[in-house]
Design a protein around this motif. Structure first.
Motif, PDB file in Angstrom:
ATOM      1  N   THR A   1     -11.696 117.505 -52.656  1.00 49.22           N
ATOM      2  CA  THR A   1     -12.449 116.254 -52.780  1.00 49.22           C
ATOM      3  C   THR A   1     -11.995 115.245 -51.738  1.00 49.22           C
TER       4      THR A   1
ATOM      5  N   GLN B   1     -13.231 116.265 -48.322  1.00 51.27           N
ATOM      6  CA  GLN B   1     -14.641 115.965 -48.136  1.00 51.27           C
ATOM      7  C   GLN B   1     -14.862 114.479 -47.866  1.00 51.27           C
ATOM      8  N   LYS B   2     -14.129 113.629 -48.571  1.00 53.53           N
ATOM      9  CA  LYS B   2     -14.235 112.184 -48.342  1.00 53.53           C
ATOM     10  C   LYS B   2     -13.797 111.829 -46.923  1.00 53.53           C
ATOM     11  N   SER B   3     -12.742 112.490 -46.460  1.00 51.68           N
ATOM     12  CA  SER B   3     -12.266 112.226 -45.099  1.00 51.68           C
ATOM     13  C   SER B   3     -13.314 112.630 -44.070  1.00 51.68           C
TER      14      SER B   3
ATOM     15  N   LYS C   1     -15.972 109.992 -44.022  1.00 53.30           N
ATOM     16  CA  LYS C   1     -15.464 108.780 -43.370  1.00 53.30           C
ATOM     17  C   LYS C   1     -15.485 108.924 -41.852  1.00 53.30           C
TER      18      LYS C   1
END
Length: 374
Positions: free
Chosen positions: A219, A222-224, A227
């Protein structure tokens, strides 16, 4: 200690990469100058207005994918050079083929092949651009990346600032000769990079970090990724606005200087401040430093529209250049810091993908809204 220790930086490899970046910038300048000219001459007038936009969105989709593949190459063959060599070879060959076609008398029924080859050339450039920049993470620890990237920024700024002069030179040479010259320059840049990379070894950190253990937090990973792409998108929009729209506004005050030379002045200032700024930018404060650069550019863009006094216009010009330099220095280190070392190709791919999407979006906006544009 006020400055960063530089003794660990592999300067030979960094300058080799800078030579490759210079070759890439020259190739894109030649392509950008001649793409609309060639398409108009061949009768593809409507396509000339939309092909760059299509290719920008194509890059946004392909860049992350290519970066991820280069990471697999890193793990399997312990290097990114095969991927880089493939892209350079394809781009060079396509430049030669396009150049030879343009030197000859192309039959009317075969003219469609030129825009197709141009699109394949863009894809070939994408194949090696991100993986080449990702080499920085293979050579250096995070804390040394800003200082090393200041060299890349210096070379990028200096070569990009020569665009008005290069445009006149390559306009005199003609498209065929220019594309053949572009192929030679690409090969020379790749040869320099290859020669310095041969003396480099794959760090133990990279050898052992691929595989399931790097995905301990899918998770968070994926956020990185999201971003990085968004930062590339935002940065691309602001940088393009700073170099394409702000000079048009500043030209209304500084009437003696053409917009393209005002943009060149911004890039020269960015190159001039690169090394001093690179010595003081800390890897641990990349978020804050990058934020400062984005805010400064946004402010300068807004001020360029209301700078009715020559002195204010010059101040806006200088602030824009310094902000661009700061942003160029911090962006790649920030992206490489966001993902594990073995995912450096994906990091640069996501960033350049966002930049490509931004360029396409702004070009689309300028085309339909008739905003100021170079």
């Amino acid at each position: 200690m006020d400055t960063i220790a530089h003794h660990r930086i592999r300067w030979q490899q960094v300058w080799g990469l800078a030579a490759m970046v210079a070759a890439i910038v020259f190739s894109w300048m030649a392509y950008g100058f001649y793409q609309p000219v060639i398409l108009n001459q061949l009768g593809f007038t409507e396509l000339a207005d939309s092909l760059a936009i299509i290719q920008g969105f194509l890059g946004a989709a392909i860049e992350p994918w290519v970066g991820a593949i280069s990471d697999r190459f890193l793990y399997r063959v312990r290097g990114r050079l095969p991927m880089i060599a493939t892209g350079v070879t394809l781009a060079g060959l396509l430049f030669v083929v396009i150049g030879l076609l343009l030197l000859g008398n192309l039959p009317l029924g075969l003219r469609w092949i030129v825009p197709v080859l141009m699109t394949f050339w863009v894809i070939a450039m994408i194949i090696f651009r991100g993986p080449a920049v990702a080499l920085l993470r293979q050579w250096l620890p995070i804390e040394d990346l800003p200082a090393a990237n200041s060299i890349i920024t210096l070379v990028f700024g200096l070569v990009s600032a020569m665009n008005p002069v290069f445009s006149r030179i390559i306009g005199f040479l003609g498209s065929g000769i220019t594309f053949l010259l572009g192929a030679i320059i690409l090969i020379l840049g790749a040869a320099l990079l290859w020669s310095v990379q041969l003396h480099s070894t794959l760090g133990p950190m990279l050898i052992s970090i691929d595989g399931p253990q790097v995905l301990s937090s899918p998770t968070g990973l994926q956020k990185s990724r999201i971003k990085i792409f968004l930062v590339g998108l935002i940065t691309g929009l602001l940088v393009n606005m700073s170099l394409r729209i702000s000079p048009q506004f500043l030209h209304q005050t500084l009437t003696a200087i053409a917009p393209e030379y005002l943009a060149a002045a911004m890039l020269l200032i960015a190159a001039g401040v690169a090394l001093p700024l690179g010595r003081y930018v800390r890897a641990g404060r990349l978020n804050q430093t990058m934020g400062m650069g984005l805010i400064a550019i946004l402010t300068a863009i807004g001020a360029s529209g209301i700078s009715s006094h020559p002195l204010l216009a010059i101040v806006v010009l200088a602030v824009s250049g310094v902000a661009l330099g700061l942003l160029f220095i911090t962006q790649i280190p920030w992206c490489l810091k966001m993902l594990p070392p073995a995912r450096a190709g994906l990091a640069t791919g996501l960033y350049f993908g966002g930049m490509g999407a931004a360029t396409a979006l702004l070009s689309l906006l300028l085309q339909h809204c008739q905003l100021p544009s170079n």
